[in-house]
Write a protein that holds these residues in place. Structure first.
Motif, mmCIF file in Angstrom:
data_model
loop_
_atom_site.group_PDB
_atom_site.id
_atom_site.type_symbol
_atom_site.label_atom_id
_atom_site.label_comp_id
_atom_site.label_asym_id
_atom_site.label_seq_id
_atom_site.Cartn_x
_atom_site.Cartn_y
_atom_site.Cartn_z
ATOM 1 N N LEU A 34 112.667 -50.316 -49.643
ATOM 2 C CA LEU A 34 113.414 -51.574 -49.524
ATOM 3 C C LEU A 34 113.286 -52.161 -48.123
ATOM 4 O O LEU A 34 113.150 -53.373 -47.959
ATOM 5 C CB LEU A 34 114.891 -51.355 -49.862
ATOM 6 C CG LEU A 34 115.233 -51.151 -51.327
ATOM 7 C CD1 LEU A 34 116.708 -50.798 -51.481
ATOM 8 C CD2 LEU A 34 114.893 -52.387 -52.134
ATOM 9 N N ARG A 35 113.324 -51.299 -47.134
ATOM 10 C CA ARG A 35 113.176 -51.769 -45.748
ATOM 11 C C ARG A 35 111.809 -52.409 -45.550
ATOM 12 O O ARG A 35 111.676 -53.452 -44.913
ATOM 13 C CB ARG A 35 113.377 -50.605 -44.772
ATOM 14 C CG ARG A 35 113.131 -50.944 -43.332
ATOM 15 C CD ARG A 35 114.183 -51.929 -42.825
ATOM 16 N NE ARG A 35 113.974 -52.183 -41.417
ATOM 17 C CZ ARG A 35 113.525 -53.338 -40.932
ATOM 18 N NH1 ARG A 35 113.261 -54.343 -41.727
ATOM 19 N NH2 ARG A 35 113.357 -53.491 -39.642
ATOM 20 N N GLY A 36 110.790 -51.794 -46.119
ATOM 21 C CA GLY A 36 109.452 -52.372 -46.034
ATOM 22 C C GLY A 36 109.356 -53.715 -46.742
ATOM 23 O O GLY A 36 108.681 -54.633 -46.272
ATOM 24 N N LEU A 37 110.039 -53.831 -47.863
ATOM 25 C CA LEU A 37 110.027 -55.097 -48.605
ATOM 26 C C LEU A 37 110.688 -56.228 -47.830
ATOM 27 O O LEU A 37 110.325 -57.396 -48.002
ATOM 28 C CB LEU A 37 110.733 -54.926 -49.950
ATOM 29 C CG LEU A 37 109.952 -54.218 -51.043
ATOM 30 C CD1 LEU A 37 110.833 -54.006 -52.271
ATOM 31 C CD2 LEU A 37 108.713 -55.012 -51.409
ATOM 32 N N THR A 38 111.652 -55.898 -46.981
ATOM 33 C CA THR A 38 112.339 -56.949 -46.226
ATOM 34 C C THR A 38 111.413 -57.652 -45.241
ATOM 35 O O THR A 38 111.723 -58.745 -44.782
ATOM 36 C CB THR A 38 113.557 -56.399 -45.461
ATOM 37 O OG1 THR A 38 113.125 -55.409 -44.526
ATOM 38 C CG2 THR A 38 114.588 -55.817 -46.406
ATOM 39 N N GLU A 39 110.283 -57.039 -44.936
ATOM 40 C CA GLU A 39 109.310 -57.685 -44.056
ATOM 41 C C GLU A 39 108.573 -58.817 -44.767
ATOM 42 O O GLU A 39 108.035 -59.709 -44.126
ATOM 43 C CB GLU A 39 108.297 -56.658 -43.538
ATOM 44 C CG GLU A 39 108.899 -55.562 -42.688
ATOM 45 C CD GLU A 39 109.506 -56.084 -41.396
ATOM 46 O OE1 GLU A 39 108.942 -57.025 -40.802
ATOM 47 O OE2 GLU A 39 110.560 -55.551 -40.996
ATOM 48 N N PHE A 40 108.544 -58.767 -46.105
ATOM 49 C CA PHE A 40 107.768 -59.733 -46.868
ATOM 50 C C PHE A 40 108.613 -60.690 -47.702
ATOM 51 O O PHE A 40 108.159 -61.774 -48.041
ATOM 52 C CB PHE A 40 106.799 -59.001 -47.810
ATOM 53 C CG PHE A 40 105.891 -58.060 -47.085
ATOM 54 C CD1 PHE A 40 104.846 -58.532 -46.317
ATOM 55 C CD2 PHE A 40 106.102 -56.695 -47.154
ATOM 56 C CE1 PHE A 40 104.013 -57.663 -45.637
ATOM 57 C CE2 PHE A 40 105.273 -55.814 -46.484
ATOM 58 C CZ PHE A 40 104.231 -56.298 -45.720
ATOM 59 N N THR A 41 109.816 -60.262 -48.064
ATOM 60 C CA THR A 41 110.643 -61.078 -48.953
ATOM 61 C C THR A 41 112.118 -60.772 -48.720
ATOM 62 O O THR A 41 112.462 -59.795 -48.051
ATOM 63 C CB THR A 41 110.271 -60.814 -50.428
ATOM 64 O OG1 THR A 41 110.985 -61.726 -51.253
ATOM 65 C CG2 THR A 41 110.578 -59.398 -50.838
ATOM 66 N N ASP A 42 112.963 -61.610 -49.278
ATOM 67 C CA ASP A 42 114.398 -61.349 -49.207
ATOM 68 C C ASP A 42 114.768 -60.265 -50.214
ATOM 69 O O ASP A 42 114.260 -60.242 -51.330
ATOM 70 C CB ASP A 42 115.193 -62.614 -49.534
ATOM 71 C CG ASP A 42 115.043 -63.678 -48.458
ATOM 72 O OD1 ASP A 42 114.808 -63.300 -47.298
ATOM 73 O OD2 ASP A 42 115.164 -64.870 -48.790
ATOM 74 N N VAL A 43 115.660 -59.378 -49.806
ATOM 75 C CA VAL A 43 116.145 -58.311 -50.676
ATOM 76 C C VAL A 43 117.649 -58.493 -50.824
ATOM 77 O O VAL A 43 118.356 -58.703 -49.839
ATOM 78 C CB VAL A 43 115.818 -56.916 -50.091
ATOM 79 C CG1 VAL A 43 116.403 -55.817 -50.943
ATOM 80 C CG2 VAL A 43 114.312 -56.745 -49.957
#
Length: 96
Positions: A34-43
């Motif tokens: 999830l932390r990695g996803l926050t670099e690319f999109t809103d979570v």
């Protein structure tokens, strides 16, 4: 409260700690993703709550499933090695 119930169900503190440990590892791994996803999109802010609930819940549920199947095999008269093999062939396939 959860640990006390798990000790009652599993019959030992070590067996009760295993699903909690698996749940913690699952939660930490998912939080890293999830932390990695926050670099690319809103979570969503609810993602952390959902991750925690699912990680812990599934770990406890699957551990109960495996242990119950193993104990059934032992009660049926199988030795430990055979019981482990049968458990992994039946319940283990479902979990994995």
């Amino acid at each position: 409260v959860t640990l006390v119930l798990l000790v009652m169900v599993f019959g030992s503190a070590i067996a009760a700690m295993l699903p909690l440990l698996v749940g913690i590892v699952a939660i930490l791994g998912t939080n890293a993703v999830l932390r990695g996803l926050t670099e690319f999109t809103d979570v969503s802010v609810f993602a952390m709550n959902l991750t925690t609930a699912l990680g812990l819940g599934l770990a406890i549920d699957y551990a109960l499933f495996i242990v119950r199947r193993f104990r059934e095999e032992l009660d049926a008269g199988a030795d430990t090695r055979t019981a482990v093999g049968t458990t992994l062939r039946t319940a283990g396939r479902t979990v994995l």
